[in-house]
Design an enzyme around this catalytic site. Structure first.
Site, PDB file in Angstrom:
ATOM      1  N   TYR A   1      36.412 -14.763  -0.750  1.00 21.94           N
ATOM      2  CA  TYR A   1      35.388 -13.732  -0.585  1.00 21.94           C
ATOM      3  C   TYR A   1      33.986 -14.299  -0.821  1.00 21.94           C
ATOM      4  O   TYR A   1      33.044 -13.954  -0.093  1.00 21.94           O
ATOM      5  CB  TYR A   1      35.670 -12.554  -1.531  1.00 21.94           C
TER       6      TYR A   1
ATOM      7  N   TYR B   1      36.917  -1.256  -1.857  1.00 23.91           N
ATOM      8  CA  TYR B   1      37.795  -1.328  -0.690  1.00 23.91           C
ATOM      9  C   TYR B   1      39.048  -0.539  -1.037  1.00 23.91           C
ATOM     10  O   TYR B   1      39.725  -0.873  -2.015  1.00 23.91           O
ATOM     11  CB  TYR B   1      38.216  -2.769  -0.393  1.00 23.91           C
TER      12      TYR B   1
ATOM     13  N   HIS C   1      26.073  -9.179  -6.584  1.00 20.99           N
ATOM     14  CA  HIS C   1      27.339  -8.536  -6.961  1.00 20.99           C
ATOM     15  C   HIS C   1      28.291  -9.574  -7.557  1.00 20.99           C
ATOM     16  O   HIS C   1      28.668 -10.533  -6.899  1.00 20.99           O
ATOM     17  CB  HIS C   1      27.977  -7.856  -5.746  1.00 20.99           C
TER      18      HIS C   1
ATOM     19  N   PRO D   1      35.801  -6.862  10.235  1.00 24.40           N
ATOM     20  CA  PRO D   1      34.788  -6.908   9.172  1.00 24.40           C
ATOM     21  C   PRO D   1      35.314  -6.809   7.733  1.00 24.40           C
ATOM     22  O   PRO D   1      34.520  -6.880   6.800  1.00 24.40           O
ATOM     23  CB  PRO D   1      33.883  -5.716   9.501  1.00 24.40           C
TER      24      PRO D   1
ATOM     25  N   LYS E   1      32.928 -11.423   6.729  1.00 18.70           N
ATOM     26  CA  LYS E   1      32.765 -12.840   7.082  1.00 18.70           C
ATOM     27  C   LYS E   1      31.959 -13.105   8.358  1.00 18.70           C
ATOM     28  O   LYS E   1      31.521 -14.237   8.586  1.00 18.70           O
ATOM     29  CB  LYS E   1      34.149 -13.498   7.243  1.00 18.70           C
TER      30      LYS E   1
HETATM   31  P1  RFL Z   1      24.739 -11.325  17.525  1.00 15.07           P
HETATM   32  O1  RFL Z   1      24.187 -10.742  16.294  1.00 15.07           O
HETATM   33  O2  RFL Z   1      25.646 -10.510  18.362  1.00 15.07           O
HETATM   34  O3  RFL Z   1      23.508 -11.825  18.395  1.00 15.07           O
HETATM   35  C1  RFL Z   1      23.649 -12.225  19.719  1.00 15.07           C
HETATM   36  C2  RFL Z   1      22.328 -11.989  20.439  1.00 15.07           C
HETATM   37  O4  RFL Z   1      22.431 -12.465  21.780  1.00 15.07           O
HETATM   38  C3  RFL Z   1      21.858 -11.503  22.639  1.00 15.07           C
HETATM   39  N1  RFL Z   1      22.454 -11.692  23.980  1.00 15.07           N
HETATM   40  C4  RFL Z   1      21.802 -12.271  25.020  1.00 15.07           C
HETATM   41  N2  RFL Z   1      20.576 -12.796  25.127  1.00 15.07           N
HETATM   42  C5  RFL Z   1      20.213 -13.294  26.346  1.00 15.07           C
HETATM   43  N3  RFL Z   1      21.032 -13.280  27.428  1.00 15.07           N
HETATM   44  C6  RFL Z   1      22.280 -12.771  27.362  1.00 15.07           C
HETATM   45  N4  RFL Z   1      23.070 -12.758  28.424  1.00 15.07           N
HETATM   46  C7  RFL Z   1      22.706 -12.234  26.112  1.00 15.07           C
HETATM   47  N5  RFL Z   1      23.855 -11.650  25.683  1.00 15.07           N
HETATM   48  C8  RFL Z   1      23.685 -11.348  24.409  1.00 15.07           C
HETATM   49  C9  RFL Z   1      22.185 -10.179  22.012  1.00 15.07           C
HETATM   50  O5  RFL Z   1      21.319  -9.136  22.449  1.00 15.07           O
HETATM   51  C10 RFL Z   1      21.990 -10.512  20.536  1.00 15.07           C
HETATM   52  O6  RFL Z   1      20.668 -10.290  20.120  1.00 15.07           O
HETATM   53  O7  RFL Z   1      25.531 -12.690  17.205  1.00 15.07           O
HETATM   54  P2  RFL Z   1      25.301 -13.795  16.046  1.00 15.07           P
HETATM   55  O8  RFL Z   1      23.878 -14.219  15.953  1.00 15.07           O
HETATM   56  O9  RFL Z   1      26.364 -14.806  16.270  1.00 15.07           O
HETATM   57  O10 RFL Z   1      25.578 -13.033  14.677  1.00 15.07           O
HETATM   58  C11 RFL Z   1      26.854 -12.599  14.343  1.00 15.07           C
HETATM   59  C12 RFL Z   1      26.787 -11.310  13.538  1.00 15.07           C
HETATM   60  O11 RFL Z   1      25.861 -10.412  14.124  1.00 15.07           O
HETATM   61  C13 RFL Z   1      28.171 -10.661  13.479  1.00 15.07           C
HETATM   62  O12 RFL Z   1      29.159 -11.617  13.105  1.00 15.07           O
HETATM   63  C14 RFL Z   1      28.292  -9.531  12.480  1.00 15.07           C
HETATM   64  O13 RFL Z   1      27.287  -8.569  12.575  1.00 15.07           O
HETATM   65  C15 RFL Z   1      29.661  -8.881  12.739  1.00 15.07           C
HETATM   66  N6  RFL Z   1      29.701  -7.523  12.278  1.00 15.07           N
HETATM   67  C16 RFL Z   1      29.847  -7.326  10.951  1.00 15.07           C
HETATM   68  N7  RFL Z   1      30.040  -8.403  10.142  1.00 15.07           N
HETATM   69  C17 RFL Z   1      30.187  -8.227   8.830  1.00 15.07           C
HETATM   70  O14 RFL Z   1      30.343  -9.233   8.118  1.00 15.07           O
HETATM   71  N8  RFL Z   1      30.165  -6.955   8.293  1.00 15.07           N
HETATM   72  C18 RFL Z   1      29.958  -5.843   9.073  1.00 15.07           C
HETATM   73  O15 RFL Z   1      29.911  -4.737   8.583  1.00 15.07           O
HETATM   74  C19 RFL Z   1      29.799  -5.996  10.458  1.00 15.07           C
HETATM   75  N9  RFL Z   1      29.600  -4.931  11.270  1.00 15.07           N
HETATM   76  C20 RFL Z   1      29.524  -6.435  13.160  1.00 15.07           C
HETATM   77  C21 RFL Z   1      29.455  -5.137  12.633  1.00 15.07           C
HETATM   78  C22 RFL Z   1      29.416  -6.625  14.548  1.00 15.07           C
HETATM   79  C23 RFL Z   1      29.244  -5.549  15.431  1.00 15.07           C
HETATM   80  N10 RFL Z   1      29.229  -5.807  16.857  1.00 15.07           N
HETATM   81  C24 RFL Z   1      29.094  -7.166  17.340  1.00 15.07           C
HETATM   82  C25 RFL Z   1      29.511  -4.883  17.841  1.00 15.07           C
HETATM   83  C26 RFL Z   1      29.236  -4.058  13.474  1.00 15.07           C
HETATM   84  C27 RFL Z   1      29.122  -4.239  14.865  1.00 15.07           C
HETATM   85  C28 RFL Z   1      28.863  -3.012  15.704  1.00 15.07           C
HETATM   86  C1  PHB Z   2      28.697  -3.542   4.772  1.00 16.50           C
HETATM   87  O1  PHB Z   2      28.034  -3.280   3.757  1.00 16.50           O
HETATM   88  O2  PHB Z   2      28.304  -3.232   5.907  1.00 16.50           O
HETATM   89  C2  PHB Z   2      30.002  -4.242   4.641  1.00 16.50           C
HETATM   90  C3  PHB Z   2      30.402  -4.670   3.381  1.00 16.50           C
HETATM   91  C4  PHB Z   2      31.632  -5.311   3.246  1.00 16.50           C
HETATM   92  C5  PHB Z   2      32.425  -5.514   4.357  1.00 16.50           C
HETATM   93  C6  PHB Z   2      31.996  -5.101   5.606  1.00 16.50           C
HETATM   94  C7  PHB Z   2      30.781  -4.452   5.751  1.00 16.50           C
HETATM   95  O3  PHB Z   2      33.624  -6.123   4.205  1.00 16.50           O
END
Ligand code: RFL
Ligand code: PHB
Length: 398
Positions: free
Chosen positions: A393, A205, A76, A297, A301
């Site tokens: 970004y 957005y 993109h 989100p 980032k």
């Molecule tokens: P993760 O992906 O949460 O992975 C952590 C892992 O640790 C495990 N865990 C344990 N394992 C053993 N013992 C324990 N006591 C444990 N406790 C936890 C968990 O099961 C898991 O597998 O963290 P990591 O690796 O730091 O990665 C970070 C990213 O996943 C996170 O920053 C993003 O996904 C945040 N986020 C989003 N970011 C975006 O940029 N765009 C998004 O659209 C977006 N949507 C989201 C999200 C985070 C969400 N969370 C955390 C609820 C949507 C959701 C629902």
């Molecule tokens: C997504 O595609 O899940 C997404 C994209 C941009 C954002 C957050 C989530 O800022």
């Protein structure tokens, strides 16, 4: 005590942070074991982020797991901001000397990394219960856990706490050793994944009187959309028809885009929070990713920050094992936090710019609402303001 084993780096958590760390360490000849609470299908099925910065893509290439990403990732060059009944394209490449982002789901990044770890004989213990870090203030830290009814002890040199916001590693630290900074927002995102072509070629957005909306995608046939909702919203109040209707209003009203409808594959609510825990190192325990910080989100980032932490941690561990130097390990927390705070600032700013803030406690936000409109107007008309957005970004340098 049950069975004992040993590795160099004991990693808690099999999210993108723990997996990338394990795979990069493998590339540099350093051993690790990942302990993960959930099973493999659960870890691979969690639908989350979708936008990868160039630095994240480069790290995945360095880790040797970018073949499918290079084939299937969508490049993109820009995205759209809609608001004040206008829309404006932020031309990322033109504003940043050619930098772009790649749309590729976190689920796919996770699947690619797990496949690569297992193909290389890497050890991931799924369904590890009661994982507990011990003695990380000494030179002989270890982890204990149970698995299929047996107790285990994993001795290591370093513990990497990559276990997300609710993980055990940060919680194991003495209260007085951690300083936390937190901001909860008075809204959440309701996200859907739909079998439908994206609304446009690029992300949109939108700031709207009815609340924020975002049209994103995972492929040419799968859309990922979000609408702002209240933080205590019940999913059952949101029929598919209501979600499509809100998207049509919030996106269609401002920029005339047609929203393609299709069957929903997923529907969930994500609370919005900013959070940082300082420092990110306590003796032999190093926190990385969501275990140390959360961003709302809006700037995409979260995943990218987890990856940049792992960049710093990998460099530090390679220098420790190959050059016997602790210098980079000692600087890990400061280096990572300097970048974390800049991403926190951008995510907080973009969230504040684009969401509809409710009038709370009788406070009239009329002035703040005009400020928001003025800032969107300024952003749409100023090359300098757009350059600032684009630079952040696409991702600040590591
Ligand atoms: P993760 O992906 O949460 O992975 C952590 C892992 O640790 C495990 N865990 C344990 N394992 C053993 N013992 C324990 N006591 C444990 N406790 C936890 C968990 O099961 C898991 O597998 O963290 P990591 O690796 O730091 O990665 C970070 C990213 O996943 C996170 O920053 C993003 O996904 C945040 N986020 C989003 N970011 C975006 O940029 N765009 C998004 O659209 C977006 N949507 C989201 C999200 C985070 C969400 N969370 C955390 C609820 C949507 C959701 C629902
Ligand atoms: C997504 O595609 O899940 C997404 C994209 C941009 C954002 C957050 C989530 O800022």
């Amino acid at each position: 005590m049950g069975r004992s084993h040993r590795t160099q780096v004991g990693i808690v958590g099999c999210g993108p942070a723990g997996l990338l760390l394990s795979q990069l360490l493998h590339v540099y000849g350093i051993e690790s074991v990942i302990l993960e609470r959930k099973d493999r299908a659960y870890v691979e099925g969690r639908i989350r982020a979708g936008v990868l910065e160039q630095g994240t893509v480069d790290l995945l290439r360095e880790a040797g797991v970018a073949d499918r990403l290079d084939r299937e990732g969508l490049i993109h060059n820009g995205f759209e901001i809609a608001g004040n009944r206008r829309r404006h394209r932020i031309a990322l490449d033109e504003l940043t000397d050619g930098k772009v982002v790649t749309v590729y789901g976190q689920t796919e990044v996770t699947k690619d990394l797990i496949a690569a770890r297992l193909a290389a004989g890497g050890e991931i213990v799924f369904e590890a219960d009661a994982v507990t870090p011990h003695d990380f203030d000494s030179a002989k830290p270890f982890l204990t856990y149970s698995h299929q009814g047996e107790n285990y002890r994993l001795d290591c040199d370093i513990i990497a706490g990559c276990d997300g916001f609710h993980g055990i590693c940060r919680q194991s630290l003495p209260k007085e050793a951690v300083r936390s900074f937190e901001r909860a927002y008075p809204f959440a995102w309701l996200g859907i994944l739909a079998q439908a072509a994206p609304a446009a070629d690029e992300l949109i957005y939108a700031h709207h009187d009815r609340g924020f909306a975002l049209c994103s995608m995972r492929s040419e046939t799968i859309s990922r959309h979000y609408v702002q909702c209240s933080p205590d919203e019940d999913l059952s109040n949101w029929s598919d028809a209501r979600i499509w209707d809100e998207l049509r209003h919030r996106i269609g009203d401002t920029d005339g885009h047609h929203i393609n409808e299709g069957p929903l594959l997923d529907k969930s609510i994500t609370p919005m929070r900013s959070f940082v825990a300082e420092p990110m190192r306590h003796g032999a325990l190093y926190l990385a990713g969501d275990a140390a910080h959360i961003v709302p989100p809006t700037g995409a980032k979260g995943l990218n920050l987890a990856m940049s932490d792992i960049h710093y941690l990998t460099r530090a561990l390679v220098s420790f094992y190959k050059k016997n130097s602790t210098d980079l390990l000692d600087r890990y927390s400061d280096q990572a936090l300097a970048r974390v705070w800049k991403a926190e600032r951008f995510s907080w700013w973009m969230t504040s710019l684009l969401h509809k803030f409710p009038n709370e406690g009788g406070y009239d936000r009329a002035f703040e609402n005009r400020m928001q409109e003025a800032e969107i107007e300024y952003l749409m008309s100023s090359h300098a303001a757009q350059t600032v957005v684009a630079e952040n970004y696409v991702g600040l340098p590591f």
